[in-house]
Motif scaffolding. Structure first.
Motif, PDB file in Angstrom:
ATOM      1  N   UNK A 133       1.112  -0.912   0.238  1.00 51.72           N
ATOM      2  CA  UNK A 133       0.472  -0.261  -0.441  1.00 51.72           C
ATOM      3  C   UNK A 133       1.188   1.164  -0.283  1.00 51.72           C
ATOM      4  N   UNK A 134       0.644   1.716  -0.958  1.00 54.60           N
ATOM      5  CA  UNK A 134       1.349   3.231  -0.890  1.00 54.60           C
ATOM      6  C   UNK A 134       0.606   4.648  -0.638  1.00 54.60           C
ATOM      7  N   UNK A 135       0.497   5.291   0.354  1.00 54.65           N
ATOM      8  CA  UNK A 135      -0.767   6.201   0.685  1.00 54.65           C
ATOM      9  C   UNK A 135      -0.294   7.449   0.567  1.00 54.65           C
ATOM     10  N   UNK A 190       0.796  -6.968   4.182  1.00 53.55           N
ATOM     11  CA  UNK A 190       1.151  -6.174   3.200  1.00 53.55           C
ATOM     12  C   UNK A 190       2.071  -4.736   3.668  1.00 53.55           C
ATOM     13  N   UNK A 191       2.841  -4.531   3.198  1.00 52.95           N
ATOM     14  CA  UNK A 191       3.552  -3.448   3.546  1.00 52.95           C
ATOM     15  C   UNK A 191       2.601  -2.187   3.353  1.00 52.95           C
ATOM     16  N   UNK A 192       3.509  -0.579   4.212  1.00 55.35           N
ATOM     17  CA  UNK A 192       2.631   0.092   3.975  1.00 55.35           C
ATOM     18  C   UNK A 192       4.309   1.530   4.108  1.00 55.35           C
ATOM     19  N   UNK A 193       3.853   1.922   2.480  1.00 58.88           N
ATOM     20  CA  UNK A 193       4.927   3.070   2.325  1.00 58.88           C
ATOM     21  C   UNK A 193       3.704   4.940   2.738  1.00 58.88           C
ATOM     22  N   UNK A 194       3.609   5.546   3.227  1.00 59.37           N
ATOM     23  CA  UNK A 194       3.319   6.743   3.760  1.00 59.37           C
ATOM     24  C   UNK A 194       3.890   7.577   3.250  1.00 59.37           C
ATOM     25  N   UNK A 213       4.193   2.266   9.451  1.00 64.59           N
ATOM     26  CA  UNK A 213       4.375   2.472   7.720  1.00 64.59           C
ATOM     27  C   UNK A 213       6.026   3.047   7.672  1.00 64.59           C
ATOM     28  N   UNK A 214       6.427   3.030   7.020  1.00 65.59           N
ATOM     29  CA  UNK A 214       8.247   3.217   6.100  1.00 65.59           C
ATOM     30  C   UNK A 214       7.486   4.476   5.617  1.00 65.59           C
ATOM     31  N   UNK A 215       7.533   5.703   6.160  1.00 63.19           N
ATOM     32  CA  UNK A 215       7.395   7.383   6.032  1.00 63.19           C
ATOM     33  C   UNK A 215       8.817   8.196   5.217  1.00 63.19           C
ATOM     34  N   UNK A 216       7.788   8.905   4.323  1.00 60.98           N
ATOM     35  CA  UNK A 216       8.608   9.008   3.242  1.00 60.98           C
ATOM     36  C   UNK A 216       7.998  10.799   2.828  1.00 60.98           C
ATOM     37  N   UNK A 217       9.170  11.655   2.635  1.00 54.55           N
ATOM     38  CA  UNK A 217       8.573  13.382   3.268  1.00 54.55           C
ATOM     39  C   UNK A 217       8.923  13.695   1.919  1.00 54.55           C
ATOM     40  N   UNK A 218       7.628  14.582   1.022  1.00 58.07           N
ATOM     41  CA  UNK A 218       7.914  15.630   0.006  1.00 58.07           C
ATOM     42  C   UNK A 218       7.191  17.210   0.521  1.00 58.07           C
ATOM     43  N   UNK A 235       7.377   7.462  -5.485  1.00 61.26           N
ATOM     44  CA  UNK A 235       6.864   5.973  -5.635  1.00 61.26           C
ATOM     45  C   UNK A 235       7.490   5.252  -7.151  1.00 61.26           C
ATOM     46  N   UNK A 236       8.206   5.637  -7.844  1.00 59.47           N
ATOM     47  CA  UNK A 236       8.881   5.205  -8.905  1.00 59.47           C
ATOM     48  C   UNK A 236       9.818   4.155  -8.369  1.00 59.47           C
ATOM     49  N   UNK A 237      10.310   4.495  -7.010  1.00 57.45           N
ATOM     50  CA  UNK A 237      11.799   3.962  -6.647  1.00 57.45           C
ATOM     51  C   UNK A 237      10.716   2.852  -5.373  1.00 57.45           C
ATOM     52  N   UNK A 238       9.621   3.075  -4.943  1.00 52.56           N
ATOM     53  CA  UNK A 238       8.718   2.306  -4.314  1.00 52.56           C
ATOM     54  C   UNK A 238       8.446   0.532  -5.474  1.00 52.56           C
ATOM     55  N   UNK A 239       7.734   0.985  -6.356  1.00 52.04           N
ATOM     56  CA  UNK A 239       6.961   0.184  -7.432  1.00 52.04           C
ATOM     57  C   UNK A 239       8.063  -0.737  -7.843  1.00 52.04           C
TER      58      UNK A 239
END
Length: 242
Positions: A133-135, A190-194, A213-218, A235-239
């Motif tokens: 999941x990518x939120x 399933x892993x969650x990326x926030x 969740x794994x956090x990624x700031x923008x 997102x490209x990295x995570x996918x």
């Protein structure tokens, strides 16, 4: 996942959300939009879930870009995201089954705002069909921790739901007794990326960083997360992860 206590009133930063057009222009002028500076996929399935008061059209730019860089992107079938959460997740679960069977592989769910809540609940409900999941700016730690104006819109949707479903007075509240609420609180399989922004003017940024969740700031607005060049790079990295 443990939900935080009810949040204190927060006015957000509604005027900062007007920059969405600049964010879109920045994306369309970037190497990222052309796919030149990001890893490409190999046809893995991705399903996009729009946010509150939105529909699939709001993620059309992201949908097209994902296909451009080698992913099989699928729409959710949501025209206007205002329905009862449980009813919406049941429809999404059927759509997820269809996409997973067509692709022959688990699906990455990318949800914007309320769409991320739905994606998180779907992952708990159907873990075998979800890769991750990518939120994007989703209040996973406290689902109604949003600005006063946003909560007023939620209240309006709740009134409409009470007309349609008068026997469900807790629809669109944290006291909702439907399976959706239990799925949202269940441990993540399933892993969650926030992906979150400290400049979010709609959802309180701290609510977008759940402890599981794994956090990624923008940087950027809440509305613009679907056209944010930094989000696309993350997102490209995570996918392309295994």
């Amino acid at each position: 996942m443990t939900e935080l206590p009810p949040p204190v009133r927060w006015w957000g930063h509604p005027f900062g959300e007007a920059r969405v057009h600049l964010e879109l222009a920045r994306l369309l002028l970037s190497d990222t939009w052309r796919g030149a500076d990001v890893p490409h996929g190999e046809g893995a399935p991705v399903m996009l879930v729009p946010g509150f008061l939105a529909g699939d059209l709001t993620l059309a730019v992201l949908h097209d870009w994902l296909r451009k860089i080698g992913h099989r992107s699928y729409r959710s079938g949501i025209t206007w995201n205002v329905d009862c959460s449980e009813a919406a997740v049941r429809r999404l679960d059927r759509r997820l089954t269809e996409v997973a069977e067509r692709a022959g592989a688990p699906v990455t769910l990318v949800g914007h705002s309320r769409g991320g809540l739905f994606a998180r609940a779907l992952a708990a409900r159907s873990p075998d069909r979800v890769r991750r999941v990518v939120a994007l700016g989703s209040p996973l730690a406290s689902q109604l921790d949003a600005s006063v104006l946003t909560l007023a819109a939620v209240s309006g949707a709740r009134v409409a739901q009470n007309v349609v479903r008068p026997h469900r007075p807790h629809c669109l509240t944290v006291r909702c007794p439907c399976p959706f609420s239990a799925d949202l609180r269940a441990p993540a399989a399933p892993p969650v990326v926030a992906i979150w922004s400290a400049e979010d003017g709609i959802v309180r940024p701290s609510a977008c960083r759940p402890d599981d969740a794994e956090w990624r700031e923008v940087r950027g607005s809440h509305v613009g997360l679907g056209v944010n060049v930094e989000v696309y790079r993350q997102l490209a990295e995570v996918l392309v992860r295994p």
